[in-house]
Design a protein around this motif. Structure first.
Motif, PDB file in Angstrom:
ATOM      1  N   GLN A   5       3.255   1.452   1.826  1.00  0.00           N
ATOM      2  CA  GLN A   5       3.211   1.379   3.488  1.00  0.00           C
ATOM      3  C   GLN A   5       1.791   1.053   3.957  1.00  0.00           C
ATOM      4  N   LYS A   6       1.909  -0.745   4.756  1.00  0.00           N
ATOM      5  CA  LYS A   6       0.167  -1.155   4.950  1.00  0.00           C
ATOM      6  C   LYS A   6      -0.357   0.278   6.233  1.00  0.00           C
ATOM      7  N   GLN A   7      -2.118   0.135   5.895  1.00  0.00           N
ATOM      8  CA  GLN A   7      -2.102   0.801   6.723  1.00  0.00           C
ATOM      9  C   GLN A   7      -3.741   0.457   7.146  1.00  0.00           C
ATOM     10  N   SER A   8      -4.093   0.616   8.599  1.00  0.00           N
ATOM     11  CA  SER A   8      -5.410  -0.537   8.859  1.00  0.00           C
ATOM     12  C   SER A   8      -6.619   0.578   8.257  1.00  0.00           C
ATOM     13  N   ALA A   9      -7.377  -0.507   8.615  1.00  0.00           N
ATOM     14  CA  ALA A   9      -8.645  -0.079   8.322  1.00  0.00           C
ATOM     15  C   ALA A   9      -9.726   1.461   8.483  1.00  0.00           C
TER      16      ALA A   9
ATOM     17  N   SER B 134      -6.348  -7.748   1.504  1.00  0.00           N
ATOM     18  CA  SER B 134      -7.360  -7.195   1.636  1.00  0.00           C
ATOM     19  C   SER B 134      -8.429  -7.112   0.382  1.00  0.00           C
ATOM     20  N   PHE B 135      -8.563  -8.948   0.226  1.00  0.00           N
ATOM     21  CA  PHE B 135      -8.486  -9.271  -1.495  1.00  0.00           C
ATOM     22  C   PHE B 135     -10.383  -8.971  -1.054  1.00  0.00           C
ATOM     23  N   GLY B 136     -10.399  -7.970  -2.181  1.00  0.00           N
ATOM     24  CA  GLY B 136     -12.508  -8.623  -2.680  1.00  0.00           C
ATOM     25  C   GLY B 136     -13.111  -7.700  -1.561  1.00  0.00           C
ATOM     26  N   LEU B 137     -12.074  -6.746  -0.825  1.00  0.00           N
ATOM     27  CA  LEU B 137     -12.699  -6.103   0.168  1.00  0.00           C
ATOM     28  C   LEU B 137     -12.398  -4.525  -0.168  1.00  0.00           C
TER      29      LEU B 137
ATOM     30  N   TYR C 256     -13.024   2.464   5.013  1.00  0.00           N
ATOM     31  CA  TYR C 256     -12.288   2.245   3.663  1.00  0.00           C
ATOM     32  C   TYR C 256     -11.214   0.542   4.120  1.00  0.00           C
ATOM     33  N   ALA C 257     -10.903  -0.306   3.588  1.00  0.00           N
ATOM     34  CA  ALA C 257     -10.729  -1.678   3.771  1.00  0.00           C
ATOM     35  C   ALA C 257      -8.872  -1.384   4.491  1.00  0.00           C
ATOM     36  N   PRO C 258      -8.049  -2.501   5.040  1.00  0.00           N
ATOM     37  CA  PRO C 258      -6.597  -2.289   4.997  1.00  0.00           C
ATOM     38  C   PRO C 258      -6.391  -2.184   3.632  1.00  0.00           C
ATOM     39  N   SER C 259      -5.363  -1.348   3.811  1.00  0.00           N
ATOM     40  CA  SER C 259      -4.678  -1.395   2.329  1.00  0.00           C
ATOM     41  C   SER C 259      -2.834  -1.130   2.092  1.00  0.00           C
ATOM     42  N   LYS C 260      -2.300  -0.602   1.684  1.00  0.00           N
ATOM     43  CA  LYS C 260      -1.015   0.006   1.354  1.00  0.00           C
ATOM     44  C   LYS C 260      -1.366   1.441   0.370  1.00  0.00           C
ATOM     45  N   LEU C 261      -0.733   2.062   0.817  1.00  0.00           N
ATOM     46  CA  LEU C 261      -0.477   3.748   1.136  1.00  0.00           C
ATOM     47  C   LEU C 261       0.976   3.123   0.302  1.00  0.00           C
TER      48      LEU C 261
END
Length: 319
Positions: free
Chosen positions: A28-32, A127-130, A42-47
């Motif tokens: 599930q996608k979560q915002s920064a 969010s690649f590289g973050l 924390y950068a945007p990511s998938k939980l």
């Protein structure tokens, strides 16, 4: 078969990867986000989470493995089901299942599969590289609009940030007031003495002029002459009263004139004889609660205002 490697690849592209007969990993996608206590960003990511109820084969994982390994679909399905059975047996034995870059699976007391994800891998490709990083808090200058709002509640000079004050500042404050009162008293006394000597000198010169013309009019037989008009620069009682010391109870010093006018209207509604007495050397507009000729009355009023209105009120004595 290292099944977690294939699961990891699919989690980058899909939000649900089902392991037939075992369960499903959900993304599930979560915002920064910012963790304020540690100032960590924390950068945007998938939980990643796990649901053992979703165990029916949807074909995604099996098709992906079969295509990569170039083996039939049915054979791949059997291999995956065998891995899933092995995982379940290990969990029933009380062992923890560690899936690289995904998380840890374990069995609870109620024999429910629990999942704890790792946070070292970000499956959100955008969010690649973050990376996660921590920084010190940034102190920003107060904007002009915020200064005007604050100035209504704290009508004094506002600095961008509050600095640590020493207890000695209080002693400096009262010492400065005492020094101001002493210098004002000495200036007033010197002014009074100079005016007194000036008045005495002018009166003496005027008396000599009048006596001279009286003598001419009395002892010489001449045509009566008109005595000249003498203008004396003497401070009368009325003038002296106007120049008496005035004691002002200061309510605040404002950077903007419109705020000073608003403060005057507010104080007048409270029953004070508020007024504007000009600007100080810093260019701030000064507003007073009231003014008094008697210093005792001024001090009494100041104590009352400090008690019921504002502790920041102070007394300004002018000559």
């Amino acid at each position: 078969m290292v099944l977690e490697h294939y699961i990891k690849d699919l989690l980058y592209r899909y939000n649900c990867v089902v392991i037939p007969g075992f369960g499903a990993f959900l993304a599930q996608k979560q915002s920064a986000r910012l963790q304020e206590d540690s100032n960590t960003f924390y950068a945007p990511s998938k939980l990643i989470s796990f649901n053992e109820q979703l165990s029916s084969n949807d074909g995604l994982l099996i098709s992906y493995i079969a295509e990569l390994k170039k083996v039939p679909y049915e054979k791949t399905l059997i291999e995956v089901e065998n891995v899933a059975k092995t995982w379940k047996d290990n969990l029933l034995k009380g062992e923890k299942l560690n899936l690289e870059d995904i998380g840890v699976l374990s069995l609870s007391v109620e024999e429910k599969i629990q999942f704890e994800p790792f946070d070292n891998e970000n499956y959100l490709t955008s969010s690649f590289g973050l990376t996660t990083f921590s920084s010190t808090p940034v102190t920003r200058e107060v904007l002009k609009e915020e200064v005007e709002v604050l100035e209504e509640r704290i009508p004094f000079i506002i600095t961008p940030e509050k600095r640590k004050e020493s207890s000695f500042r209080f002693y400096y404050k009262y010492a400065a007031i005492a020094l101001l009162a002493l210098s004002t008293g000495l200036t007033g006394f010197k002014f009074y003495e100079n005016n007194k000597e000036k008045n005495q000198l002018v009166q003496q010169e005027a008396q000599e002029e009048v006596s001279k013309y009286i003598q001419k009019a009395t002892f010489f037989d001449a045509v009566p002459m008109e005595l000249p008009t003498i203008n004396l620069d003497v401070i009368t009682k009325a003038n002296k009263k106007e120049n008496q010391s005035l004691h002002h109870i200061v309510a605040g010093a404002f950077r903007f004139k419109k705020n000073a006018d608003r403060k005057i209207r507010q104080l007048k509604r409270l029953g004070y004889h508020a007024d504007y007495i000009g600007t100080n050397k810093h260019g701030l507009h000064m507003v007073t609660y009231d003014r008094y000729e008697d210093v005792d009355q001024a001090l009494s009023a100041l104590r009352k205002i400090k008690r019921v209105q504002s502790k920041d009120a102070w007394l300004l004595s002018l000559k």
